[in-house]
Design a protein around this motif. Structure first.
Motif, short mmCIF file in Angstrom:
data_model
loop_
_atom_site.label_atom_id
_atom_site.label_comp_id
_atom_site.label_asym_id
_atom_site.label_seq_id
_atom_site.Cartn_x
_atom_site.Cartn_y
_atom_site.Cartn_z
N TRP A 59 -0.03 13.34 10.99
CA TRP A 59 -0.41 12.97 9.77
C TRP A 59 0.61 12.91 8.37
O TRP A 59 0.65 12.04 7.75
N LEU A 110 3.01 10.16 9.08
CA LEU A 110 2.39 8.92 8.59
C LEU A 110 2.40 8.76 7.34
O LEU A 110 2.70 7.74 6.77
N GLU A 111 1.97 9.80 6.51
CA GLU A 111 2.00 9.77 5.11
C GLU A 111 3.33 9.52 4.45
O GLU A 111 3.61 8.85 3.56
N ALA A 144 5.75 8.07 6.17
CA ALA A 144 6.15 6.87 6.50
C ALA A 144 5.60 5.80 5.29
O ALA A 144 6.04 4.77 4.93
N ALA A 145 4.33 6.09 4.90
CA ALA A 145 3.76 5.27 3.89
C ALA A 145 4.23 5.51 2.68
O ALA A 145 4.66 4.47 1.71
N ALA A 146 4.71 6.62 2.15
CA ALA A 146 5.45 6.84 0.88
C ALA A 146 6.86 6.02 1.00
O ALA A 146 7.22 5.70 -0.02
N GLN A 172 7.43 3.25 2.27
CA GLN A 172 7.16 1.69 1.94
C GLN A 172 6.76 1.49 0.64
O GLN A 172 7.23 0.43 0.07
N VAL A 173 6.30 2.52 -0.13
CA VAL A 173 5.96 2.35 -1.69
C VAL A 173 7.20 2.41 -2.47
O VAL A 173 7.84 3.58 -2.26
N LEU A 216 9.26 5.73 -2.66
CA LEU A 216 8.20 6.94 -3.29
C LEU A 216 8.47 8.24 -2.69
O LEU A 216 8.46 9.36 -3.23
N TRP A 238 9.06 11.87 -4.29
CA TRP A 238 8.46 13.19 -3.72
C TRP A 238 9.42 14.55 -3.48
O TRP A 238 9.10 15.51 -3.79
N LEU A 262 -5.42 6.29 16.47
CA LEU A 262 -4.08 6.10 15.81
C LEU A 262 -3.59 4.79 15.85
O LEU A 262 -3.18 4.26 14.62
N LEU A 265 -3.12 2.04 12.57
CA LEU A 265 -1.86 1.54 12.27
C LEU A 265 -1.81 -0.08 12.24
O LEU A 265 -1.32 -0.57 11.52
N VAL A 278 0.49 -0.84 3.01
CA VAL A 278 1.47 0.05 3.59
C VAL A 278 1.07 0.52 4.87
O VAL A 278 -0.43 0.68 4.91
N VAL A 279 1.82 1.00 5.77
CA VAL A 279 1.05 1.21 7.10
C VAL A 279 1.48 2.78 7.05
O VAL A 279 2.64 3.37 6.95
N GLY A 280 0.26 3.54 7.60
CA GLY A 280 0.52 5.05 7.69
C GLY A 280 -0.87 5.43 7.46
O GLY A 280 -1.52 6.27 8.14
N PRO A 281 -1.56 5.44 6.13
CA PRO A 281 -3.02 5.85 5.81
C PRO A 281 -4.07 5.61 6.79
O PRO A 281 -4.58 6.39 7.28
N ILE A 300 -3.85 7.75 9.79
CA ILE A 300 -4.33 9.24 9.53
C ILE A 300 -5.94 9.09 9.42
O ILE A 300 -6.70 9.88 10.24
N ALA A 330 -8.28 11.10 11.94
CA ALA A 330 -9.27 11.90 11.78
C ALA A 330 -10.68 11.55 11.93
O ALA A 330 -11.56 12.66 12.55
N ALA A 334 -5.72 9.65 1.86
CA ALA A 334 -4.37 9.08 2.11
C ALA A 334 -3.53 8.32 1.30
O ALA A 334 -2.32 8.77 1.21
N VAL A 335 -4.28 7.56 0.63
CA VAL A 335 -3.64 6.40 -0.14
C VAL A 335 -3.44 6.95 -1.59
O VAL A 335 -2.55 6.88 -2.24
N PRO A 358 -2.01 9.91 -2.86
CA PRO A 358 -0.57 10.22 -3.14
C PRO A 358 0.44 9.01 -3.36
O PRO A 358 1.39 9.23 -4.19
N LEU A 359 0.14 7.99 -3.07
CA LEU A 359 1.08 6.83 -3.01
C LEU A 359 0.96 6.05 -4.22
O LEU A 359 1.77 5.26 -4.50
N GLY A 360 0.11 6.60 -4.87
CA GLY A 360 -0.19 5.56 -6.42
C GLY A 360 -0.27 4.22 -6.33
O GLY A 360 0.19 3.60 -7.08
N LEU A 361 -1.32 3.93 -5.31
CA LEU A 361 -1.59 2.52 -5.20
C LEU A 361 -2.70 1.81 -5.78
O LEU A 361 -3.24 0.97 -5.72
#
Lengths: 270, 166
Positions: free
Chosen positions: A16, A19-20, A22-24, A26-27, A35, A39, B55, B59, B68-71, B74, B78, B116-117, B119-122
């Motif tokens: 996880w 993945l987080e 990796a997502a960050a 991309q942002v 991003l 961090w 998972l 994805l 974005v790819v990732g959340p 997760i 989960a 999960a999204v 923290p990315l500030g989206l």
């Protein structure tokens, strides 16, 4: 409930986190950077802050140690200076007391004249019966010149060299001075006894009381007459024809600071 | 995940994408069609491996419809883990269980994805109504699939053909 192993939990959390991250990645932030970099910066900021503060702390500690060392040295110098000032204060107090004593001596002593020399006591050995005095200028004082103080007779000069002069106190083992009562009815000879005095050759029938102050009679040819010399403290009759009399010096030899040397006095000159 | 399941999974992903096409009702995108795979894995599989398939599904959904790819990975893993644990304590394997597991999966995926999204500030937003709609529609979808399994249509078809042949 299925038993969840610790490795499974850790593996899941790791995946996880990846993945987080990796997502960050991309942002993009406002400035176009990923991003995840912000961090990282946010994570590293406390570390850099702590490191910076640690550097400042080390610098402060270093400066504090230097300041402390300087303060210690300065404190030590100040202590030395304080000790010197205290010593100087003691000397000044001593000088002031000597000046007062000299003024009393000048006021009360009839022997204070233009030829008299004031001298400062710088050392005395009462058991041995000696004293060293120092004059303000170099002067040669004749041997046997009397030395008196406001309280009475002190002794005589036995050696003179420049500003330094040595006295033989009346308490010296070999000292002797002719004395008499104020009414001149009783006469005797004060003998030194190493700190105490005895009065010899006083007849048994003489009327003498304790606390009587004996004055110098001038009969010894050394000391001028009329100077308080000894105070009777003990009278005892014995089988001898003379009284056994104990006395103490009329002058306080322990605290005397200033003496008056009388080099010009002689029995004939008066 | 066996290779034979790849095509159906891809089909559900495509269907999920199609449900979000313009012109369809707003609620059409609420059901999470791929949830049926993690529900099936929890209720029908005897093994409880780490949900790699979930998972990958997450994805893939991220690739299909998320910025974005990732959340998604997760959230779906989960949810799969939660369903695996739930399947260990729930003995029911009926259509109702499918519906309940589906609703749980829908709610979990939505919630964890939102977390999960964050923290990315989206600027992700989430409401209780949205979670509820997703849970209900996903539960209904999974319940329908569970009902199909319960009906055992191939067996009924074979029985029907055997009766006709006689």
């Amino acid at each position: 409930m299925v038993a969840v192993s610790r490795s499974l939990v850790l593996r899941t959390l790791l995946v996880w986190a990846a993945l987080e991250t990796a997502a960050a990645w991309q942002v993009r932030t406002a400035d176009g950077s990923p991003l995840v970099l912000s961090w990282l910066r946010a994570l590293l900021e406390p570390v850099s802050w702590v490191a910076g503060r640690g550097g400042e702390l080390a610098g402060d500690v270093g400066r504090g140690a230097g300041d402390l060392r300087r303060v210690v040295v300065e404190n030590r110098l100040l202590r030395l200076e304080l000790e010197a000032l205290r010593a100087r204060d003691l000397l000044l107090s001593e000088d002031l007391a000597a000046q007062r004593e000299l003024r009393l001596l000048a006021r009360d002593s009839a022997l204070f004249s233009a030829t008299a020399i004031a001298a400062r006591c710088i050392f005395r050995d009462l058991p041995a019966g000696t004293m060293e005095v120092r004059t303000a200028t170099e002067v040669q004082v004749r041997r046997d010149a009397p030395a008196v103080t406001s309280g009475g007779l002190v002794g005589r000069v036995v050696r003179s060299e420049g500003r330094r002069h040595w006295l033989q106190l009346i308490t010296h083992q070999a000292a002797a001075a002719a004395v008499q009562t104020p009414d001149a009815e009783v006469q005797g000879l004060v003998l030194g006894g190493g700190g105490t005095l005895s009065v010899a050759y006083v007849p048994r029938q003489a009327r003498l009381e304790r606390e009587t102050v004996l004055l110098s009679s001038g009969g010894d040819g050394i000391f001028p007459p009329g100077i308080p010399t000894a105070r009777v403290v003990r009278i005892r009759e014995t089988s001898e024809p003379f009284l056994e009399i104990g006395a103490v010096p009329a002058a306080d030899l322990q605290s005397v600071r200033v003496v008056l040397l009388l080099p010009e006095w002689s029995r004939r000159g008066g | 995940m066996h290779a034979r399941w790849i095509l159906p999974v891809l089909l559900t992903l495509a269907a999920q994408r199609l449900l979000g096409l313009p012109g369809l009702p707003a609620w059409a995108a609420d059901p999470l069609l791929p949830a049926v795979w993690i529900v099936a894995a929890a209720l029908r599989s005897r093994e409880r491996p780490w949900p790699l398939a979930a998972l990958l599904i997450g994805l893939a959904l991220d690739i299909v419809q998320e910025p974005v790819v990732g959340p998604g990975g997760i959230a779906w893993s989960a949810a799969a883990l939660a369903l695996n644990g739930l399947a260990g304590v729930v003995a029911d394997r009926s259509a109702k269980a499918w519906a309940g597991f589906g609703a749980t999966a829908g709610a979990l995926v939505t919630l964890v994805h939102h977390l999960a999204v964050l923290p990315l500030g989206l600027g992700s937003s989430l409401s209780a109504a949205q979670v509820l709609r997703t849970a209900v529609f996903t539960g209904a979808w999974c319940g329908l699939v569970g009902l199909v399994f319960a009906l055992d249509l191939p067996q009924r078809w074979r029985t029907l053909r055997a009766r006709r042949l006689r």
